[in-house]
Design an enzyme around this catalytic site. Sequence first.
Site, PDB file in Angstrom:
ATOM      1  N   ARG A  28      -1.149 -31.843   5.833  1.00 21.30           N
ATOM      2  CA  ARG A  28      -2.075 -31.892   4.676  1.00 21.30           C
ATOM      3  C   ARG A  28      -2.124 -30.548   3.934  1.00 21.30           C
ATOM      4  O   ARG A  28      -3.159 -30.175   3.375  1.00 21.30           O
ATOM      5  CB  ARG A  28      -3.513 -32.252   5.106  1.00 21.30           C
ATOM      6  CG  ARG A  28      -3.638 -33.520   5.864  1.00 21.30           C
ATOM      7  CD  ARG A  28      -3.430 -34.751   5.000  1.00 21.30           C
ATOM      8  NE  ARG A  28      -3.679 -35.905   5.818  1.00 21.30           N
ATOM      9  CZ  ARG A  28      -2.771 -36.435   6.668  1.00 21.30           C
ATOM     10  NH1 ARG A  28      -1.537 -35.938   6.745  1.00 21.30           N
ATOM     11  NH2 ARG A  28      -3.080 -37.481   7.395  1.00 21.30           N
ATOM     12  N   SER A  63     -11.598 -38.843   4.648  1.00 18.22           N
ATOM     13  CA  SER A  63     -12.038 -37.942   5.730  1.00 18.22           C
ATOM     14  C   SER A  63     -12.668 -36.696   5.127  1.00 18.22           C
ATOM     15  O   SER A  63     -12.016 -35.970   4.382  1.00 18.22           O
ATOM     16  CB  SER A  63     -10.848 -37.536   6.597  1.00 18.22           C
ATOM     17  OG  SER A  63     -10.293 -38.684   7.171  1.00 18.22           O
ATOM     18  N   GLU A 116     -12.795 -30.942   4.527  1.00 18.90           N
ATOM     19  CA  GLU A 116     -11.438 -31.210   4.032  1.00 18.90           C
ATOM     20  C   GLU A 116     -11.522 -31.431   2.511  1.00 18.90           C
ATOM     21  O   GLU A 116     -10.642 -31.054   1.751  1.00 18.90           O
ATOM     22  CB  GLU A 116     -10.940 -32.488   4.741  1.00 18.90           C
ATOM     23  CG  GLU A 116      -9.746 -33.189   4.159  1.00 18.90           C
ATOM     24  CD  GLU A 116      -8.463 -32.463   4.507  1.00 18.90           C
ATOM     25  OE1 GLU A 116      -8.298 -32.119   5.681  1.00 18.90           O
ATOM     26  OE2 GLU A 116      -7.654 -32.248   3.596  1.00 18.90           O
TER      27      GLU A 116
HETATM   28  C1  LIG Z   1     -10.969 -44.201   1.215  1.00 20.82           C
HETATM   29  C2  LIG Z   1     -10.039 -43.010   1.226  1.00 20.82           C
HETATM   30  C3  LIG Z   1      -8.990 -42.970   2.135  1.00 20.82           C
HETATM   31  C4  LIG Z   1      -8.111 -41.880   2.162  1.00 20.82           C
HETATM   32  N1  LIG Z   1      -7.073 -41.896   3.061  1.00 20.82           N
HETATM   33  C5  LIG Z   1      -6.205 -40.858   3.104  1.00 20.82           C
HETATM   34  C6  LIG Z   1      -5.089 -40.882   4.008  1.00 20.82           C
HETATM   35  O1  LIG Z   1      -4.876 -41.830   4.755  1.00 20.82           O
HETATM   36  N2  LIG Z   1      -4.250 -39.807   4.010  1.00 20.82           N
HETATM   37  C7  LIG Z   1      -4.439 -38.747   3.173  1.00 20.82           C
HETATM   38  O2  LIG Z   1      -3.626 -37.795   3.221  1.00 20.82           O
HETATM   39  N3  LIG Z   1      -5.476 -38.705   2.292  1.00 20.82           N
HETATM   40  C8  LIG Z   1      -6.352 -39.730   2.228  1.00 20.82           C
HETATM   41  N4  LIG Z   1      -7.411 -39.709   1.347  1.00 20.82           N
HETATM   42  C9  LIG Z   1      -7.601 -38.536   0.486  1.00 20.82           C
HETATM   43  C10 LIG Z   1      -6.998 -38.667  -0.932  1.00 20.82           C
HETATM   44  O3  LIG Z   1      -6.649 -40.009  -1.205  1.00 20.82           O
HETATM   45  C11 LIG Z   1      -5.766 -37.771  -1.103  1.00 20.82           C
HETATM   46  O4  LIG Z   1      -6.082 -36.426  -0.853  1.00 20.82           O
HETATM   47  C12 LIG Z   1      -5.157 -37.910  -2.508  1.00 20.82           C
HETATM   48  O5  LIG Z   1      -3.888 -37.295  -2.572  1.00 20.82           O
HETATM   49  C13 LIG Z   1      -6.036 -37.308  -3.609  1.00 20.82           C
HETATM   50  O6  LIG Z   1      -5.455 -37.692  -4.841  1.00 20.82           O
HETATM   51  P1  LIG Z   1      -6.237 -37.609  -6.203  1.00 20.82           P
HETATM   52  O7  LIG Z   1      -5.282 -37.978  -7.287  1.00 20.82           O
HETATM   53  O8  LIG Z   1      -7.478 -38.380  -6.116  1.00 20.82           O
HETATM   54  O9  LIG Z   1      -6.519 -36.039  -6.298  1.00 20.82           O
HETATM   55  P2  LIG Z   1      -7.894 -35.269  -6.524  1.00 20.82           P
HETATM   56  O10 LIG Z   1      -8.822 -35.578  -5.422  1.00 20.82           O
HETATM   57  O11 LIG Z   1      -8.375 -35.468  -7.907  1.00 20.82           O
HETATM   58  O12 LIG Z   1      -7.379 -33.772  -6.384  1.00 20.82           O
HETATM   59  C14 LIG Z   1      -6.923 -33.285  -5.142  1.00 20.82           C
HETATM   60  C15 LIG Z   1      -6.372 -31.866  -5.329  1.00 20.82           C
HETATM   61  O13 LIG Z   1      -5.154 -31.925  -6.077  1.00 20.82           O
HETATM   62  C16 LIG Z   1      -5.252 -31.098  -7.246  1.00 20.82           C
HETATM   63  N5  LIG Z   1      -4.479 -31.782  -8.282  1.00 20.82           N
HETATM   64  C17 LIG Z   1      -4.637 -33.062  -8.713  1.00 20.82           C
HETATM   65  N6  LIG Z   1      -3.673 -33.366  -9.604  1.00 20.82           N
HETATM   66  C18 LIG Z   1      -2.904 -32.266  -9.762  1.00 20.82           C
HETATM   67  C19 LIG Z   1      -1.755 -31.934 -10.558  1.00 20.82           C
HETATM   68  N7  LIG Z   1      -1.167 -32.840 -11.354  1.00 20.82           N
HETATM   69  N8  LIG Z   1      -1.255 -30.687 -10.478  1.00 20.82           N
HETATM   70  C20 LIG Z   1      -1.829 -29.754  -9.667  1.00 20.82           C
HETATM   71  N9  LIG Z   1      -2.908 -29.983  -8.885  1.00 20.82           N
HETATM   72  C21 LIG Z   1      -3.426 -31.241  -8.940  1.00 20.82           C
HETATM   73  C22 LIG Z   1      -6.736 -30.978  -7.530  1.00 20.82           C
HETATM   74  O14 LIG Z   1      -7.037 -29.790  -8.223  1.00 20.82           O
HETATM   75  C23 LIG Z   1      -7.297 -30.944  -6.127  1.00 20.82           C
HETATM   76  O15 LIG Z   1      -7.174 -29.648  -5.580  1.00 20.82           O
HETATM   77  C24 LIG Z   1      -8.295 -40.788   1.280  1.00 20.82           C
HETATM   78  C25 LIG Z   1      -9.356 -40.825   0.343  1.00 20.82           C
HETATM   79  C26 LIG Z   1     -10.211 -41.922   0.313  1.00 20.82           C
HETATM   80  C27 LIG Z   1     -11.306 -41.966  -0.711  1.00 20.82           C
END
Ligand SMILES: Cc1cc2nc3c(=O)[nH]c(=O)nc-3n(C[C@H](O)[C@H](O)[C@H](O)COP(=O)(O)OP(=O)(O)OC[C@H]3O[C@@H](n4cnc5c(N)ncnc54)[C@H](O)[C@@H]3O)c2cc1C
Length: 351
Positions: A170, A245, A347
């Site tokens: 991660r 998480s 996290e």
């Molecule tokens: C129900 C649920 C289940 C989940 N299960 C998992 C799992 O099984 N495994 C797992 O690894 N994660 C899991 N997650 C966490 C989450 O889905 C991941 O971390 C996901 O990659 C976040 O994506 P996002 O587009 O929502 O990013 P955001 O939450 O909007 O941003 C995450 C980070 O990325 C940065 N960012 C976003 N886009 C860009 C870009 N284009 N360029 C540079 N930086 C950027 C942001 O600044 C921030 O620091 C889960 C979340 C939920 C709600």
Amino acid sequence: MDMEIRTNVSLRAMNTFGMEVKAACLAEYSSVEELRSLFPEGNLRSDLPRPWHHIGGGSNLLFTKDFEGTVLHSSICFAEEAEPAEDGKVKVRVGSGVIWDDFVAWTCRRGLWGAENLSLIPGETGAAAVQNIGAYGVEAADIISSVGCFEPATGKELTLDVSECGYGYRRSRFKEEWKGRYIVTSVTFMLSGNYSPRLDYGNVRSAVESVTKGADLTPGVIRDAIISIRNSKLPDPSEVGSAGSFFKNPFVSGDVFRHVADVARKDGLGDVPHFLSPDGSIKIPAAWLLEKCGWKGAVMGNAGVWGKQPLVLVNATGKATPDEILALEAAMVRSVQERFSILLEPEVEHI
Ligand SMILES: Cc1cc2nc3c(=O)[nH]c(=O)nc-3n(C[C@H](O)[C@H](O)[C@H](O)COP(=O)(O)OP(=O)(O)OC[C@H]3O[C@@H](n4cnc5c(N)ncnc54)[C@H](O)[C@@H]3O)c2cc1C
């Protein structure tokens, strides 16, 4: 169509916690040229409020209050598939704004192997490369070939090979020393047309067998099995707000582990689950610590803890405020520290 720049915008639909917070400004760009136009001479356009923060689907974020600056969001949405190489490998380049699970579904429909175990993870493709998302024995870094970025300070576009991205559990350099330096605009994946299921993690094999009932395995069949496992354990963000998480699993010294084991023995909590890591530290699942502190299914005002997984904080009523989530977080951290002398760290990124 001109780029969409809006002021005083509700971010409720842009964070999976469903927090009712506002951004002073939201800029959604749909090409690298539009993104570049937001950073003339290396800085955010002077008419836009600062600081800036880039988000994806907001599924790993907690907005703790209204954001006074400019939220940036990618709507760069495309997927380009190259001709398969002789060894069956297929390169696919995907825009950072593509919903991650739409991409996974697309690969499965094409019969391409590699992304299926990562089905149903919320968020967008750009963030998947930032976060190095992982599940069921696979992480994004296993299938990423390179990451396309924009550097606001120089206005340059560059392509970083997977070996340069510092991927770990991660982790990536995008989350650490490159935060704010690079914006991910596309991700190139190396998938395979050759039969290559990965079933040796947890209950994946048995879940797959219950879905296939002897039929041939395809990426789509594995996707269906992963989706059914995930749906049985995790809240659906469209129904219950959460950010997945919430806490990291702690890595502790031998002394701290012995203390936890002593507490567990004294209190009749059974064996402490743990994993030795190569640097000699010991990983204890945060979920176990929280469960033993009684947090599974707990409710505090409008905030709560998911009944099937104490690592997941939820917007229990849909009306939770950031302060209520923060109060619940603080109470959970305090109880684990008091009982086990371990300080849990979030996290989820707090903004
Ligand atoms: C129900 C649920 C289940 C989940 N299960 C998992 C799992 O099984 N495994 C797992 O690894 N994660 C899991 N997650 C966490 C989450 O889905 C991941 O971390 C996901 O990659 C976040 O994506 P996002 O587009 O929502 O990013 P955001 O939450 O909007 O941003 C995450 C980070 O990325 C940065 N960012 C976003 N886009 C860009 C870009 N284009 N360029 C540079 N930086 C950027 C942001 O600044 C921030 O620091 C889960 C979340 C939920 C709600």
